[in-house]
Write a protein that holds these residues in place. Structure first.
Motif, short mmCIF file in Angstrom:
data_model
loop_
_atom_site.label_atom_id
_atom_site.label_comp_id
_atom_site.label_asym_id
_atom_site.label_seq_id
_atom_site.Cartn_x
_atom_site.Cartn_y
_atom_site.Cartn_z
N GLU A 176 39.81 51.19 65.40
CA GLU A 176 39.15 50.13 66.15
C GLU A 176 39.72 49.98 67.56
O GLU A 176 38.99 49.68 68.51
CB GLU A 176 39.27 48.81 65.39
N GLN B 251 37.38 50.10 70.93
CA GLN B 251 37.27 49.02 71.90
C GLN B 251 37.69 49.46 73.29
O GLN B 251 37.10 49.04 74.30
CB GLN B 251 38.09 47.81 71.44
N ASN C 104 23.68 47.96 69.67
CA ASN C 104 24.06 46.91 68.72
C ASN C 104 25.52 46.49 68.73
O ASN C 104 25.86 45.42 68.22
CB ASN C 104 23.68 47.35 67.30
N GLU C 105 26.40 47.32 69.29
CA GLU C 105 27.82 47.01 69.23
C GLU C 105 28.44 46.69 70.60
O GLU C 105 29.38 45.90 70.67
CB GLU C 105 28.57 48.16 68.55
N TYR C 106 27.92 47.27 71.67
CA TYR C 106 28.46 46.96 72.99
C TYR C 106 28.25 45.50 73.40
O TYR C 106 29.06 44.95 74.15
CB TYR C 106 27.87 47.90 74.05
N GLN D 253 28.98 43.01 71.82
CA GLN D 253 30.18 42.28 71.38
C GLN D 253 31.22 42.19 72.49
O GLN D 253 32.08 41.30 72.48
CB GLN D 253 30.81 42.99 70.17
N PHE D 254 31.13 43.12 73.45
CA PHE D 254 32.11 43.19 74.53
C PHE D 254 31.47 42.92 75.90
O PHE D 254 32.03 43.28 76.93
CB PHE D 254 32.80 44.56 74.52
N HIS E 157 25.40 44.25 77.70
CA HIS E 157 24.03 43.93 77.28
C HIS E 157 23.05 44.81 78.06
O HIS E 157 22.86 44.63 79.26
CB HIS E 157 23.73 42.45 77.52
#
Length: 247
Positions: free
Chosen positions: A61, A65, A96-98, A100-101, A104
């Motif tokens: 992980e 990240q 779908n995961e970027y 989170q950080f 967009h």
């Protein structure tokens, strides 16, 4: 992209599309399609690094990240409307995961973009496709993101195409065997999944298996070799199939 600064489409090439000879052919085919359709696109080139998908799937992980944050910083330096990628793993991660950080973006898969270009008339395949074809659903494209129709619409748009469905397809499709980092792992018990999937391709009498994922391509070609079907079955990405059908 560094030379242009902005583009309508940012083509995310991906590790496989840039580094593995077999999948470089898909990258070239997609680039030719975009040029043929007059799409304003650019790539990051050496600024692009791994999306981090393999690291997260294999449990690292921290590395994921770090890669995600690095890529988001790079992407945010440029102006573009959409990102297109021919790797469903990159597609799923960026889409779908970027977020989170803080990353967009509007992300689409190349099957969606090619289907758009065909529907709008910007691409007009005229060369007939000879032989029977079946389509293998990528897990990250299908199960995770619900994209089943676009690749099939593309194949049906090719003159002379005869699309056959395997018993396990769409929502019930069988994984190629590469998911979850297994592309880099040895099978220690049971039968290799890609060998089973190749047998399913053979069972419908297909002479070609269409894919929309570089990992699926790798596994299907390996299965075809293992079953000694190189002379009777070809594995091609949908972009390669479309590019061949354009005059």
């Amino acid at each position: 992209m560094a030379e242009k600064g902005e583009a309508d489409i940012l083509f995310w090439v991906g590790c496989s599309g840039a580094l593995f000879d077999r999948n470089v052919r898909t990258t070239i085919a997609l680039a030719k399609i975009l040029q043929r359709a007059g799409v304003d696109f650019a790539i990051l080139g050496e600024e692009e690094t791994c999306s981090g998908d393999p690291a997260r799937r294999l449990g690292n992980e921290y590395l994921f990240q770090m890669l995600a944050q690095q890529n988001i910083e790079t992407l945010n330096r440029y102006k573009f409307r959409r990102i297109v990628t021919h790797c469903p793993h990159c597609f799923n991660t960026l889409k779908n995961e970027y977020p989170q950080f803080g990353g967009h973006y509007e992300v689409i898969h190349h099957s969606q973009l090619i289907a758009e270009l065909l529907q709008s008339g910007r691409l007009k395949p005229t060369k007939p496709l000879s032989g029977k074809i079946t389509y293998h659903d990528s897990c990250y494209l299908g199960r995770y993101n619900g994209i089943y129709d676009a690749p099939r619409d593309i194949l049906r748009a090719i003159p002379g195409s005869h699309l056959l469905e395997m018993k396990r397809s769409r929502e019930r499709g069988l994984c190629c065997g590469a998911g979850g980092g297994h592309a880099w792992m040895e099978v220690r018990q049971g039968r290799p999944v890609n060998h089973i999937r190749t047998e399913e391709v053979m069972s419908v009498g297909a002479e070609m298996v269409g894919t929309a994922c570089p990992f699926c391509m790798q596994m299907m070609e390996d299965g075809i070799r293992a079953k000694q079907q190189e002379e009777t079955i070809a594995a091609l990405d949908i972009a390669e199939i479309v590019e061949r059908a354009l005059e």
